[in-house]
Design a protein around this motif. Sequence first.
Motif, PDB file in Angstrom:
ATOM      1  N   ARG A 128       0.449  -0.937   0.169  1.00 30.65           N
ATOM      2  CA  ARG A 128      -0.621   0.115   0.015  1.00 30.65           C
ATOM      3  C   ARG A 128       0.656   1.343   0.068  1.00 30.65           C
ATOM      4  NH1 ARG A 128      -4.859  -1.238   4.136  1.00 30.65           N
ATOM      5  NH2 ARG A 128      -5.360  -2.667   4.122  1.00 30.65           N
ATOM      6  N   ALA A 129       0.446   2.274  -0.795  1.00 28.84           N
ATOM      7  CA  ALA A 129       0.962   3.423  -1.170  1.00 28.84           C
ATOM      8  C   ALA A 129       0.430   3.944   0.024  1.00 28.84           C
ATOM      9  CB  ALA A 129       1.163   3.811  -1.756  1.00 28.84           C
ATOM     10  N   ARG A 130       0.983   5.203   1.043  1.00 18.42           N
ATOM     11  CA  ARG A 130      -0.321   6.238   1.677  1.00 18.42           C
ATOM     12  C   ARG A 130       0.518   7.959   1.306  1.00 18.42           C
ATOM     13  NH1 ARG A 130       1.556   4.076   7.666  1.00 18.42           N
ATOM     14  NH2 ARG A 130       0.329   2.574   7.431  1.00 18.42           N
ATOM     15  N   VAL A 131      -0.570   8.306   1.335  1.00 19.18           N
ATOM     16  CA  VAL A 131      -0.637   9.982   0.615  1.00 19.18           C
ATOM     17  C   VAL A 131      -0.547  10.764   1.653  1.00 19.18           C
ATOM     18  CG1 VAL A 131      -1.655  11.151  -0.668  1.00 19.18           C
ATOM     19  CG2 VAL A 131      -1.068   9.547  -1.178  1.00 19.18           C
ATOM     20  N   SER A 172     -19.367  -1.398   4.474  1.00 18.59           N
ATOM     21  CA  SER A 172     -18.806  -1.959   5.383  1.00 18.59           C
ATOM     22  C   SER A 172     -17.347  -2.728   5.209  1.00 18.59           C
ATOM     23  CB  SER A 172     -19.282  -2.610   5.894  1.00 18.59           C
ATOM     24  OG  SER A 172     -19.415  -4.027   4.263  1.00 18.59           O
ATOM     25  N   SER A 173     -17.327  -2.876   3.742  1.00 18.11           N
ATOM     26  CA  SER A 173     -15.943  -3.654   3.146  1.00 18.11           C
ATOM     27  C   SER A 173     -15.133  -2.258   2.681  1.00 18.11           C
ATOM     28  CB  SER A 173     -16.545  -4.320   2.540  1.00 18.11           C
ATOM     29  OG  SER A 173     -16.481  -4.428   0.946  1.00 18.11           O
ATOM     30  N   CYS A 174     -14.626  -0.949   3.324  1.00 20.26           N
ATOM     31  CA  CYS A 174     -14.016  -0.320   2.770  1.00 20.26           C
ATOM     32  C   CYS A 174     -13.109  -0.478   2.990  1.00 20.26           C
ATOM     33  CB  CYS A 174     -14.252   0.752   2.833  1.00 20.26           C
ATOM     34  SG  CYS A 174     -13.779   2.287   1.566  1.00 20.26           S
ATOM     35  N   PRO A 175     -11.085  -1.006   2.432  1.00 21.83           N
ATOM     36  CA  PRO A 175     -10.291  -0.572   2.970  1.00 21.83           C
ATOM     37  C   PRO A 175      -9.552   0.430   3.465  1.00 21.83           C
ATOM     38  CG  PRO A 175     -10.451  -1.527   0.557  1.00 21.83           C
ATOM     39  CD  PRO A 175     -11.100  -0.787   1.193  1.00 21.83           C
ATOM     40  N   VAL A 176     -10.329   1.594   3.164  1.00 18.23           N
ATOM     41  CA  VAL A 176      -9.367   2.953   3.143  1.00 18.23           C
ATOM     42  C   VAL A 176      -9.510   3.346   4.820  1.00 18.23           C
ATOM     43  CG1 VAL A 176      -9.125   5.317   2.673  1.00 18.23           C
ATOM     44  CG2 VAL A 176     -10.370   3.775   1.157  1.00 18.23           C
ATOM     45  N   ARG A 177      -8.482   3.840   5.740  1.00 19.78           N
ATOM     46  CA  ARG A 177      -8.443   4.228   6.367  1.00 19.78           C
ATOM     47  C   ARG A 177      -7.373   5.719   6.441  1.00 19.78           C
ATOM     48  NH1 ARG A 177      -7.009  -1.319  10.160  1.00 19.78           N
ATOM     49  NH2 ARG A 177      -8.912  -2.643   9.404  1.00 19.78           N
ATOM     50  N   LYS A 178      -7.705   6.090   7.355  1.00 18.25           N
ATOM     51  CA  LYS A 178      -6.754   7.473   7.715  1.00 18.25           C
ATOM     52  C   LYS A 178      -6.188   7.728   8.583  1.00 18.25           C
ATOM     53  CE  LYS A 178     -10.231  10.922   7.986  1.00 18.25           C
ATOM     54  NZ  LYS A 178     -10.699  12.817   7.424  1.00 18.25           N
ATOM     55  N   GLN A 179      -5.046   8.209   9.305  1.00 18.18           N
ATOM     56  CA  GLN A 179      -4.570   9.226  10.361  1.00 18.18           C
ATOM     57  C   GLN A 179      -4.399  10.348  10.370  1.00 18.18           C
ATOM     58  OE1 GLN A 179      -0.710   6.531  10.757  1.00 18.18           O
ATOM     59  NE2 GLN A 179      -1.594   4.830  10.370  1.00 18.18           N
ATOM     60  N   VAL A 180      -5.135  10.581  11.591  1.00 18.60           N
ATOM     61  CA  VAL A 180      -4.894  12.301  11.767  1.00 18.60           C
ATOM     62  C   VAL A 180      -4.164  12.469  13.008  1.00 18.60           C
ATOM     63  CG1 VAL A 180      -6.641  14.622  11.962  1.00 18.60           C
ATOM     64  CG2 VAL A 180      -7.656  12.168  10.618  1.00 18.60           C
ATOM     65  N   GLN A 181      -3.330  13.344  12.524  1.00 13.66           N
ATOM     66  CA  GLN A 181      -2.644  13.955  13.222  1.00 13.66           C
ATOM     67  C   GLN A 181      -1.751  15.633  13.457  1.00 13.66           C
ATOM     68  OE1 GLN A 181       1.204  11.693  13.756  1.00 13.66           O
ATOM     69  NE2 GLN A 181       1.223  11.902  15.940  1.00 13.66           N
ATOM     70  N   ARG A 182      -1.748  16.474  14.406  1.00 13.46           N
ATOM     71  CA  ARG A 182      -1.454  17.655  14.460  1.00 13.46           C
ATOM     72  C   ARG A 182       0.543  17.577  14.601  1.00 13.46           C
ATOM     73  NH1 ARG A 182      -4.944  21.405  13.416  1.00 13.46           N
ATOM     74  NH2 ARG A 182      -7.045  20.670  14.083  1.00 13.46           N
ATOM     75  N   CYS A 183       0.827  18.762  13.138  1.00 14.47           N
ATOM     76  CA  CYS A 183       2.248  18.371  13.172  1.00 14.47           C
ATOM     77  C   CYS A 183       2.029  19.305  14.766  1.00 14.47           C
ATOM     78  CB  CYS A 183       2.035  19.337  12.706  1.00 14.47           C
ATOM     79  SG  CYS A 183       4.203  20.196  11.490  1.00 14.47           S
ATOM     80  N   VAL A 184       3.296  18.762  15.001  1.00 12.57           N
ATOM     81  CA  VAL A 184       4.092  18.981  16.109  1.00 12.57           C
ATOM     82  C   VAL A 184       5.046  20.220  16.113  1.00 12.57           C
ATOM     83  CG1 VAL A 184       6.730  17.440  15.644  1.00 12.57           C
ATOM     84  CG2 VAL A 184       5.725  18.139  17.871  1.00 12.57           C
ATOM     85  N   GLU A 185       5.460  20.779  15.627  1.00 13.88           N
ATOM     86  CA  GLU A 185       5.803  21.847  14.934  1.00 13.88           C
ATOM     87  C   GLU A 185       4.626  23.327  15.243  1.00 13.88           C
ATOM     88  OE1 GLU A 185       7.075  19.853  11.892  1.00 13.88           O
ATOM     89  OE2 GLU A 185       9.264  19.727  12.970  1.00 13.88           O
ATOM     90  N   ASP A 186       3.683  22.103  14.207  1.00 10.51           N
ATOM     91  CA  ASP A 186       2.607  23.468  14.543  1.00 10.51           C
ATOM     92  C   ASP A 186       0.806  22.664  14.251  1.00 10.51           C
ATOM     93  OD1 ASP A 186       1.111  25.446  13.410  1.00 10.51           O
ATOM     94  OD2 ASP A 186       1.670  26.283  11.500  1.00 10.51           O
ATOM     95  N   THR A 192      -2.854  14.968   7.635  1.00 10.60           N
ATOM     96  CA  THR A 192      -3.583  13.600   7.101  1.00 10.60           C
ATOM     97  C   THR A 192      -3.274  12.435   6.124  1.00 10.60           C
ATOM     98  OG1 THR A 192      -6.413  14.951   7.331  1.00 10.60           O
ATOM     99  CG2 THR A 192      -6.507  13.056   6.898  1.00 10.60           C
ATOM    100  N   THR A 193      -3.293  11.112   6.968  1.00  6.96           N
ATOM    101  CA  THR A 193      -2.805  10.145   5.563  1.00  6.96           C
ATOM    102  C   THR A 193      -3.731   9.359   5.301  1.00  6.96           C
ATOM    103  OG1 THR A 193      -0.707  10.574   6.895  1.00  6.96           O
ATOM    104  CG2 THR A 193      -0.714   8.031   5.910  1.00  6.96           C
ATOM    105  N   TYR A 194      -4.062   8.960   4.392  1.00  2.00           N
ATOM    106  CA  TYR A 194      -4.916   8.040   3.417  1.00  2.00           C
ATOM    107  C   TYR A 194      -4.298   6.868   3.948  1.00  2.00           C
ATOM    108  CZ  TYR A 194      -8.011  11.886   3.236  1.00  2.00           C
ATOM    109  OH  TYR A 194      -8.629  13.376   4.070  1.00  2.00           O
ATOM    110  N   GLU A 195      -4.228   5.336   3.008  1.00  2.00           N
ATOM    111  CA  GLU A 195      -4.195   4.550   3.539  1.00  2.00           C
ATOM    112  C   GLU A 195      -5.224   3.903   2.430  1.00  2.00           C
ATOM    113  OE1 GLU A 195      -1.880   2.048   6.001  1.00  2.00           O
ATOM    114  OE2 GLU A 195      -2.803   0.277   5.293  1.00  2.00           O
TER     115      GLU A 195
END
Length: 458
Positions: A128-131, A172-186, A192-195
């Motif tokens: 998987r590539a992540r964006v 229900s079967s959608c494999p897409v996930r995302k990660q959300v995180q604040r930037c530590v510097e700002d 948001t990272t999509y996979e």
Amino acid sequence: MQYRDVIAQEAKRSPTTVPTHQDQTEEPELIALSLGRTSSGKIRDERNKVPTVEKSDEGNEGLALGLDCKLDVPKMLSQAETTSLNPSPENSLEEVKEEGEEKRKNKAMNNAGDGGDDEVLQQSPAKRARVSVRVRCDTPTMNDGCQWRKYGQKIAKGNPCPRAYYRCTVASSCPVRKQVQRCVEDTSILITTYEGTHNHPLSVSATAMASTTSAAASMLLSGSSMSGGPSSSSTTSNLNGLNFYLSENSRSRPFYLPNSSISSSSSYPTITLDLTASSSSSSSQLSRLGNFPPRYPPTNLNFSSLQSSVLPIVSWSNNAILSYGTQPCSKNQSTTSLSFQANPNETLYQSYLQKITMNPNQQTLAPDTIAAATKAITLDPSFQSALAAALSSIIGSGGTNNSTTGVQNVVEKSKKSVKSSDPFPTLSSFPSSTTNVKKCSPGFLEKSSSSSSSQLGG
DNA sequence: CGCTTTTGACCTGCGC
DNA sequence: GCGCAGGTCAAAAGCG
């Protein structure tokens, strides 16, 4: 013509940029971006049809970019490898039913790859590539048009801000996930990272984002050759301008993606689209073209539109990929609330329009203005292709496997419409209710409420 | 009542 | 083998 001059200057300035128009005059190129997945049921058919289409395009020296369901990564594998390996879990309805099974498959594939060709592994469709999208956003999450369910949260090392894990709940079967995180510097920057790729029909708004991320991911995968070399594992090559070589047969064409970086430090290749306005160089580049408020990202593929039209205009320049605003939008958003209307100062294209009209706040554009702008666009094949891509992302199912031709017909019709002083055709209708501003959204999601009626009224 | 969020436990990969 | 960190699971709690 001014735009082309700027493009030519930029091409001279940068040693690794998009092919110049001179090239295109010698070799008429067609970059067909099939953005968005319109029907999950057509996945396999589309995949099967891709080679046929490409075969027909060979005569035109065309470049067909299969994105989303048309992702053509497996083509880079040998026939034997393609048949031995499982289809991409991101593109197969069956393969994504069981996440655990998928993991086992991936694991098995990795084991099978021991001693094998690293390049083959890198290009494996199962990898998987992540964006990752960096957006300046004050709200907890970015409204990208999809419905997400939070399933976890972690404090990652090196960042006191918790990382949230979301799963797409549209299907229900959608494999897409995302990660959300604040930037530590700002902390105002939301990362948001999509996979993965959605295996269900998407709304227009979701398609816009999904197409963008999918495009970046597919380019990352298909252009994996650039990830090798001195800046390979455990390093991040932060590229001011990034060349994606999209191979089609023996031909490779570079794509220039500024504010982008590719990281292979993790087990997944990741491409980062920096949509913040932090890049002063890019800002200055854009400033030469028009007045861009620093708030808006100096970016790339822009899903914004004319003030007077709902039809999205996609500007594809060698300066950027993707431009999303970060203004809040309704939590109700839902998947249908969308207006392809962005800040009037956001795009190169609109900047060009502003230069013409000398009135950026104008709500409606004169027909001759539209005609002039359209002429400017249609002079540029790249623009035309990008516009076709945007249309295809909206019209979607209206096209056949030969969507490029179909969409370009639409483009041609649009030209004719403009020539006859007819505004761009109005597509769809957009809910006008925007309340409960809790999330920020891409710029093209904005202004769905106040202006939709006037848009539809022409 | 159904859906979402929270949160501690668990699993897995990786480096030492 | 061990510890660490990232990622996921699933029961409990919250919410409309």
